[in-house]
Design a protein around this motif. Sequence first.
Motif, PDB file in Angstrom:
ATOM      1  N   TYR A  87       0.851  -1.181   0.000  1.00  0.00           N
ATOM      2  CA  TYR A  87       0.000   0.000   0.000  1.00  0.00           C
ATOM      3  C   TYR A  87       0.893   1.240   0.000  1.00  0.00           C
ATOM      4  CZ  TYR A  87      -3.761  -2.989   1.967  1.00  0.00           C
ATOM      5  OH  TYR A  87      -4.707  -3.960   2.194  1.00  0.00           O
ATOM      6  N   GLN A 125       0.428   5.256   1.570  1.00  0.00           N
ATOM      7  CA  GLN A 125      -0.421   6.114   2.377  1.00  0.00           C
ATOM      8  C   GLN A 125      -0.072   7.564   2.082  1.00  0.00           C
ATOM      9  OE1 GLN A 125       0.346   6.247   6.572  1.00  0.00           O
ATOM     10  NE2 GLN A 125      -1.304   7.659   6.953  1.00  0.00           N
ATOM     11  N   LEU A 179      -5.850  10.661   1.496  1.00  0.00           N
ATOM     12  CA  LEU A 179      -6.197   9.584   0.554  1.00  0.00           C
ATOM     13  C   LEU A 179      -6.234   8.214   1.213  1.00  0.00           C
ATOM     14  CD1 LEU A 179      -4.102  10.722  -2.545  1.00  0.00           C
ATOM     15  CD2 LEU A 179      -6.556  11.046  -2.146  1.00  0.00           C
ATOM     16  N   GLY A 180      -5.818   8.128   2.459  1.00  0.00           N
ATOM     17  CA  GLY A 180      -5.866   6.858   3.153  1.00  0.00           C
ATOM     18  C   GLY A 180      -4.830   5.875   2.642  1.00  0.00           C
ATOM     19  N   LEU A 181      -5.125   4.606   2.777  1.00  0.00           N
ATOM     20  CA  LEU A 181      -4.257   3.542   2.295  1.00  0.00           C
ATOM     21  C   LEU A 181      -4.798   3.046   0.958  1.00  0.00           C
ATOM     22  CD1 LEU A 181      -3.590   3.534   5.399  1.00  0.00           C
ATOM     23  CD2 LEU A 181      -3.196   1.082   5.157  1.00  0.00           C
TER      24      LEU A 181
END
Lengths: 113, 114
Positions: free
Chosen positions: B35, B37, B41-43
């Motif tokens: 991922y 981060q 935008l989050g993960l």
Amino acid sequence: DQQVKQNSPSLSVQEGRISILNCDYTNSMFDYFLWYKKYPAEGPTFLISISSIKDKNEDGRFTVFLNKSAKHLSLHIVPSQPGDSAVYFCAASLSYNTDKLIFGTGTRLQVFP
Amino acid sequence: DVKVTQSSRYLVKRTGEKVFLECVQDMDHENMFWYRQDPGLGLRLIYFSYDVKMKEKGDIPEGYSVSREKKERFSLILESASTNQTSMYLCASSSVTRVSYEQYFGPGTRLTVT
């Protein structure tokens, strides 16, 4: 298209009070939900989860509520402590693809004395 | 105690360089994930692998590739780093025989591309 949304980017709560973090989702095929906590310069750590067949799950100071009809879940922290200050992510898993998690954008919680 | 380790905590690379991010897990997990981060935008899932030599694109695979030659190791490759790849990179793993759907995360690599 953000399927999991955390509309509050930040939240500030006094120590000892309740913290409520919210999460909304759009896909009715989500059947399992998780909350993760992330401190700066560390990876996210699992906090609590809930299956779609339940509407509440409790673990110590942490309770997650699920409202399937509203496609909404919330994390309650009672009482809030300064060590709870972190970024919280909600995540969801699809019933037909349980290996993947779809994460929200996160809410930064600050607990002040 | 479960453990996911990442090769570097901080990395600074120049535009155009080839970058390797390594991840190792000691839990004998079948699934591994990469991922990134970013604030607001989050993960976001880049790639994941459900078995050795198997890979599947996530939501943002462009500009990245992966390699999984051994079960415990999952590498993320930036073929030609660009400034928009400056981010926190997180590796995770999970088991297909799990009781919950929990993924276990490494500490992250903060990559800066200049």
